[in-house]
Design an enzyme around this catalytic site. Structure first.
Site, PDB file in Angstrom:
ATOM      1  N   TYR A 118      39.112  15.600  -2.350  1.00 21.17           N
ATOM      2  CA  TYR A 118      39.458  14.945  -1.100  1.00 21.17           C
ATOM      3  C   TYR A 118      40.932  14.551  -1.023  1.00 21.17           C
ATOM      4  O   TYR A 118      41.548  14.661   0.016  1.00 21.17           O
ATOM      5  CB  TYR A 118      38.477  13.805  -0.911  1.00 21.17           C
ATOM      6  CG  TYR A 118      38.947  12.500  -0.373  1.00 21.17           C
ATOM      7  CD1 TYR A 118      39.216  12.365   0.984  1.00 21.17           C
ATOM      8  CD2 TYR A 118      39.052  11.400  -1.191  1.00 21.17           C
ATOM      9  CE1 TYR A 118      39.598  11.146   1.489  1.00 21.17           C
ATOM     10  CE2 TYR A 118      39.422  10.179  -0.690  1.00 21.17           C
ATOM     11  CZ  TYR A 118      39.702  10.056   0.646  1.00 21.17           C
ATOM     12  OH  TYR A 118      40.070   8.840   1.139  1.00 21.17           O
ATOM     13  N   LYS A 119      41.535  14.186  -2.147  1.00 21.47           N
ATOM     14  CA  LYS A 119      42.968  13.913  -2.030  1.00 21.47           C
ATOM     15  C   LYS A 119      43.770  14.545  -3.158  1.00 21.47           C
ATOM     16  O   LYS A 119      44.499  15.491  -2.933  1.00 21.47           O
ATOM     17  CB  LYS A 119      43.289  12.449  -1.857  1.00 21.47           C
ATOM     18  CG  LYS A 119      42.623  11.466  -2.782  1.00 21.47           C
ATOM     19  CD  LYS A 119      43.108  10.075  -2.369  1.00 21.47           C
ATOM     20  CE  LYS A 119      42.928   9.089  -3.471  1.00 21.47           C
ATOM     21  NZ  LYS A 119      43.208   7.743  -3.059  1.00 21.47           N
ATOM     22  N   TYR A 130      27.886   9.133   1.593  1.00 24.23           N
ATOM     23  CA  TYR A 130      27.303   7.912   1.031  1.00 24.23           C
ATOM     24  C   TYR A 130      25.782   8.022   0.901  1.00 24.23           C
ATOM     25  O   TYR A 130      25.137   7.160   0.318  1.00 24.23           O
ATOM     26  CB  TYR A 130      27.554   6.722   1.973  1.00 24.23           C
ATOM     27  CG  TYR A 130      28.955   6.155   2.021  1.00 24.23           C
ATOM     28  CD1 TYR A 130      30.068   6.968   2.177  1.00 24.23           C
ATOM     29  CD2 TYR A 130      29.158   4.782   1.961  1.00 24.23           C
ATOM     30  CE1 TYR A 130      31.342   6.428   2.254  1.00 24.23           C
ATOM     31  CE2 TYR A 130      30.424   4.229   2.035  1.00 24.23           C
ATOM     32  CZ  TYR A 130      31.510   5.060   2.185  1.00 24.23           C
ATOM     33  OH  TYR A 130      32.763   4.515   2.263  1.00 24.23           O
ATOM     34  N   HIS A 190      33.674  -1.034   5.459  1.00 25.40           N
ATOM     35  CA  HIS A 190      34.745  -0.022   5.442  1.00 25.40           C
ATOM     36  C   HIS A 190      35.841  -0.448   6.408  1.00 25.40           C
ATOM     37  O   HIS A 190      35.585  -1.229   7.331  1.00 25.40           O
ATOM     38  CB  HIS A 190      34.162   1.331   5.889  1.00 25.40           C
ATOM     39  CG  HIS A 190      34.996   2.509   5.466  1.00 25.40           C
ATOM     40  ND1 HIS A 190      36.149   2.874   6.111  1.00 25.40           N
ATOM     41  CD2 HIS A 190      34.847   3.382   4.440  1.00 25.40           C
ATOM     42  CE1 HIS A 190      36.674   3.924   5.495  1.00 25.40           C
ATOM     43  NE2 HIS A 190      35.898   4.257   4.473  1.00 25.40           N
ATOM     44  N   ASP A 200      38.346   0.254   9.602  1.00 24.39           N
ATOM     45  CA  ASP A 200      37.977   0.961  10.835  1.00 24.39           C
ATOM     46  C   ASP A 200      38.770   2.260  11.026  1.00 24.39           C
ATOM     47  O   ASP A 200      38.736   2.864  12.092  1.00 24.39           O
ATOM     48  CB  ASP A 200      38.119   0.044  12.056  1.00 24.39           C
ATOM     49  CG  ASP A 200      39.535  -0.454  12.244  1.00 24.39           C
ATOM     50  OD1 ASP A 200      40.422  -0.043  11.469  1.00 24.39           O
ATOM     51  OD2 ASP A 200      39.775  -1.261  13.159  1.00 24.39           O
ATOM     52  N   ASP A 201      39.451   2.697   9.974  1.00 26.81           N
ATOM     53  CA  ASP A 201      40.246   3.929  10.087  1.00 26.81           C
ATOM     54  C   ASP A 201      39.383   5.186  10.095  1.00 26.81           C
ATOM     55  O   ASP A 201      39.884   6.260  10.365  1.00 26.81           O
ATOM     56  CB  ASP A 201      41.250   4.019   8.915  1.00 26.81           C
ATOM     57  CG  ASP A 201      40.574   3.867   7.573  1.00 26.81           C
ATOM     58  OD1 ASP A 201      39.675   3.009   7.460  1.00 26.81           O
ATOM     59  OD2 ASP A 201      40.955   4.586   6.639  1.00 26.81           O
ATOM     60  N   GLN A 206      37.115  11.614   8.465  1.00 28.11           N
ATOM     61  CA  GLN A 206      36.019  10.845   7.863  1.00 28.11           C
ATOM     62  C   GLN A 206      34.906  10.511   8.861  1.00 28.11           C
ATOM     63  O   GLN A 206      33.900   9.920   8.486  1.00 28.11           O
ATOM     64  CB  GLN A 206      36.562   9.539   7.267  1.00 28.11           C
ATOM     65  CG  GLN A 206      37.498   9.760   6.105  1.00 28.11           C
ATOM     66  CD  GLN A 206      37.734   8.462   5.355  1.00 28.11           C
ATOM     67  OE1 GLN A 206      36.921   8.017   4.579  1.00 28.11           O
ATOM     68  NE2 GLN A 206      38.854   7.839   5.602  1.00 28.11           N
ATOM     69  N   THR A 244      44.670  -1.756   7.662  1.00 24.83           N
ATOM     70  CA  THR A 244      46.117  -1.982   7.735  1.00 24.83           C
ATOM     71  C   THR A 244      46.834  -0.918   6.912  1.00 24.83           C
ATOM     72  O   THR A 244      46.515  -0.704   5.744  1.00 24.83           O
ATOM     73  CB  THR A 244      46.500  -3.377   7.185  1.00 24.83           C
ATOM     74  OG1 THR A 244      45.700  -3.605   6.020  1.00 24.83           O
ATOM     75  CG2 THR A 244      46.285  -4.468   8.186  1.00 24.83           C
ATOM     76  N   ASP A 257      56.591  45.895  -7.284  1.00 27.60           N
ATOM     77  CA  ASP A 257      55.900  45.092  -8.310  1.00 27.60           C
ATOM     78  C   ASP A 257      55.826  45.894  -9.614  1.00 27.60           C
ATOM     79  O   ASP A 257      54.767  46.333 -10.038  1.00 27.60           O
ATOM     80  CB  ASP A 257      54.497  44.756  -7.763  1.00 27.60           C
ATOM     81  CG  ASP A 257      53.678  43.899  -8.709  1.00 27.60           C
ATOM     82  OD1 ASP A 257      54.272  43.250  -9.598  1.00 27.60           O
ATOM     83  OD2 ASP A 257      52.444  43.885  -8.551  1.00 27.60           O
TER      84      ASP A 257
HETATM   85  C1  SPV Z   1      49.355  40.060  -8.357  1.00 29.33           C
HETATM   86  O1  SPV Z   1      49.042  39.305  -7.467  1.00 29.33           O
HETATM   87  O2  SPV Z   1      50.532  40.345  -8.603  1.00 29.33           O
HETATM   88  C2  SPV Z   1      48.328  40.662  -9.213  1.00 29.33           C
HETATM   89  C3  SPV Z   1      46.987  40.800  -8.697  1.00 29.33           C
HETATM   90  O3  SPV Z   1      48.639  41.069 -10.288  1.00 29.33           O
HETATM   91  S1  SPV Z   1      46.824  42.323  -8.015  1.00 29.33           S
HETATM   92  O4  SPV Z   1      47.880  42.497  -7.039  1.00 29.33           O
HETATM   93  O5  SPV Z   1      45.502  42.416  -7.424  1.00 29.33           O
HETATM   94  O6  SPV Z   1      46.993  43.277  -9.102  1.00 29.33           O
HETATM   95 MG    MG Z   2      50.701  41.115 -10.642  1.00 26.70          MG
END
Ligand code: SPV
Ligand code: MG
Length: 670
Positions: free
Chosen positions: A281-282, A313, A327, A329-330, A336, A360, A442
């Site tokens: 939640y946070k 709850y 609680h 009143d927010d 929520q 507050t 890549d």
């Molecule tokens: C990337 O996010 O660079 C990965 C995952 O290696 S994938 O692209 O699916 O190979």
């Molecule tokens: Mg990769």
């Protein structure tokens, strides 16, 4: 504000109960007398000055009050003529102590609910408690109300009247007028009537308003029958239970204020949210549930602390059936609201009540939140958190980030569904997206220094744990340095894939030439990495490319077991098929022999499988590897085209985020 308590009366109608002490010292519960209860209520309200008029048994009374050891400064004033005068003369005797402040005035035989006292004290005008629901008493006080104001108080008035109890808050400006007339009455030897007779003459100038407390407890005790009835009511009130829920790991004055108010309603039970509920939640809690539980158990007036496993709850309310839920009143609107609605409907099933106090906004809380964010972003805290979150949730999700801004999106995006909050648990620093953001392929072309720079940008503005895509890990001799650097920076996990030579992105599969490393070589790389790391928190995950490179399930499994055996902290199985069956088959076979090593998947192609299904099958980390890049890219391309086509930016503006919104993405202070 001063309290004025009138205790000069004889209380003769109480019989033997008042033969050795004044009426106010009569017990109403096993732990309180009428007076000790009043005084504790006064202390709770933060009033420290009490003027008390005394009469019969005054020494007993003074000794009793001092023996209570309460943080109150008492001024005792004895009415020497207590046997033949009324309390108008007692007030007269105490006048010199009553001229400088607002007062809360009560008869010494009055017993009232904490909520009644709260209402009286928070009234902005002078007021007297009245009841619109109690029938007019034959002998007790009634207040005549005209145009919303009290014009007369006495036992003889029946027209336009309400039953009234001698509990007042009187502002100094009104009190001066009333007190002056009390003084005049007494100087004229008019000392046997009620002080209210003096008020009745000046009520046009002394503005006292009725405060309708309806059926709430506010009763004088005149005889043993009253005592029995009131004692029963007080016991009932004190056995009521109140429920509050807390997610905080830092208690500040705002929390204490609301706890103080809540405990006035009865025995306070606090539901402390589980670590998982807080994290969803946070943010990840700085203190684990066990410590937060002890913290609340040690707050004065907290009766019991229980775990609340979800934001809802319902489970706890059905189990504990508290009379009240308290609680701020927010939650009346906003995320929520569904939780509140469920609380209201659950309470309705057994007659419980929701009490809301004005919320507050605390500057202090903002500062504390900032401080905890800063703490969570420290390398050792961030690094250790991935393991903890996996342990806590079983299965976690990670989203791709390749810049400070995308990091913030992964950090801060929360959706609320049916009272549940959902957010990503970790960030994936993808080689594909990091390279794409730099306009590069890549292929391990973007060097480690540059990849570390990306991590640094993200770390500077976020707190969530980081999983780093380490490609092949490079040469073993280089990989050991990468491990050390990542660990030092606060990264939690590096994933390296069992390929060698020129790496290409897996989603190309066999369309491009790619070579898988040998099992022994890759095991050596894992072992060297594990040896290089300094802490036990850092994780090395071995990524198996056998399914991508169509080497078959057996090869994939053989590698997975070998890599886990070499010390890999997790295994990642990848596939570029839409159909998830080969992933499922792998997971099933791996889990048949290895129940604990975390399994990681990247469902870019097999994207119909939900996190819940992965969890059921034994997967621990689900990585959404590239969706932010793939959605941003067409949006940017479209914007560029629109401007080129229209020779201006107007048409593009319709698909732009307003400038003021983009500014809100960036926190003022990290
Ligand atoms: C990337 O996010 O660079 C990965 C995952 O290696 S994938 O692209 O699916 O190979
Ligand atoms: Mg990769």
């Amino acid at each position: 504000m001063k309290a004025l308590i009138l205790n000069s009366g004889l209380g003769s109608r109480m019989g033997v109960l008042t033969s050795e002490h004044p009426k106010c010292m009569t017990e109403i519960t096993s732990k309180d007398t009428i007076l000790s209860r009043q005084l504790k209520q006064i202390v709770e309200a933060g009033i420290t000055e009490v003027v008390m008029t005394t009469g019969a048994f005054d020494e007993v009374l003074v000794e009793y009050c001092n023996g209570l050891d309460l943080p109150i400064h008492f001024t005792f004033v004895k009415n020497p003529l207590y046997a033949e005068t009324n309390y108008i003369y007692s007030i007269y005797c105490a006048k010199e102590y009553l001229m400088d402040d607002d007062i809360v005035l009560m008869h010494g035989d009055l017993v009232f609910d904490n909520l009644v006292f709260d209402k009286v004290l928070s009234s902005e005008t002078s007021c007297m408690t009245t009841s619109s629901t109690i029938p007019l008493p034959e002998k007790d006080f009634k207040a005549v109300i005209e145009k919303g104001k009290i014009t007369k108080v006495g036992i003889e008035y029946f027209d336009s009247a309400m039953s009234a109890q001698p509990l007042y808050k009187i502002l100094l400006k009104d009190w001066k007028i009333w007190l002056d007339n009390i003084i005049d009455f007494c100087k004229n030897d008019n000392r046997k009537c009620y002080a209210e007779n003096a008020f009745n003459q000046v009520s046009d100038r002394c503005s006292i308003y009725p405060l309708d407390v309806k059926d709430m407890l506010c009763n004088e005790i005149d005889n043993p029958e009253d005592l029995a009835m009131v004692s029963e009511k007080v016991n009932e009130l004190e056995n009521k239970t109140v429920y509050m829920s807390f997610s905080t790991d830092m208690v500040h004055s705002g929390h204490i204020d609301i706890i103080k108010k809540a405990k006035k309603l009865g025995k306070l039970i606090i539901g402390v949210l589980s670590d998982e509920a807080v994290a969803s939640y946070k943010r990840y809690p700085l203190m684990p549930f066990s410590e937060r539980k002890v913290m609340f158990e040690n707050i004065s007036g907290v009766h019991k602390v229980v775990e609340q496993k979800t934001l809802s709850y319902k489970e706890n309310l059905e189990m504990l059936k508290p009379d009240y839920v308290v609680h701020g009143d927010d939650w009346v609107a906003g995320f929520q609201k569904p939780i509140r609605d469920e609380v209201v409907s659950t309470l309705a099933t057994y007659g419980g009540e929701l009490v809301e106090f004005p919320y507050t906004h605390s500057e202090k809380l903002k500062v504390l939140e900032q401080r905890s964010r800063a703490e969570l972003s420290l390398p050792h805290m961030r690094r250790a958190r991935l393991k903890k979150v996996i342990e806590m949730k079983g299965t976690i999700s990670a989203m791709e980030a390749h810049s400070g801004l995308t990091g913030l999106i992964v950090e801060d995006t929360v959706v609320y569904q049916n009272g549940e909050a959902r957010q990503f648990d970790a960030m994936w620093i993808s080689s594909l997206c990091d390279s794409t953001a730099k306009g590069k392929p890549d292929i391990e072309l973007v060097d480690m220094t540059s990849r570390f720079r990306t991590i640094d940008d993200i770390m500077e503005v976020t707190t969530k744990p980081i999983i780093f895509d380490g490609d092949t890990g490079g040469l073993t001799e280089h990989f050991v340095y990468t491990v050390k650097t990542l660990e030092r920076m606060g990264v939690s996990m590096v994933i390296i894939e069992d390929k060698t030579g020129l790496k290409k992105n897996s989603l190309f599969g066999t369309e491009v030439q790619q070579t898988q490393d040998s099992i022994p070589n890759f095991c050596e790389k894992i072992k060297a990495g594990k040896k290089a790391q300094k802490t036990k928190d850092f994780m090395i995950c071995a990524r198996i490319e056998s399914l991508i490179l169509e080497q078959g399930m057996e090869d994939a499994l053989e590698r997975a077991f070998a890599f886990a055996g070499a010390g890999a902290d997790a295994v990642m199985i990848h596939s570029r098929k839409k159909d998830p069956s080969e992933i499922f088959e792998f997971v099933e076979n791996f889990r048949a022999k290895d129940k604990t090593t975390p399994i990681v998947v990247v469902p870019t192609s097999f994207n119909t499988v939900t996190e819940e299904e992965f969890k059921d099958r034994g997967v621990n980390i689900v990585i959404y590897a590239n969706q932010l890049t793939r959605t941003a890219f067409p949006a940017m391309q479209n914007a560029a085209k629109l401007i080129l086509e229209n020779h201006r930016a107007k048409e593009c503006d319709d698909i732009c985020m307003p400038f003021k919104d983009i500014i809100t993405l960036i926190p003022e202070d990290n």
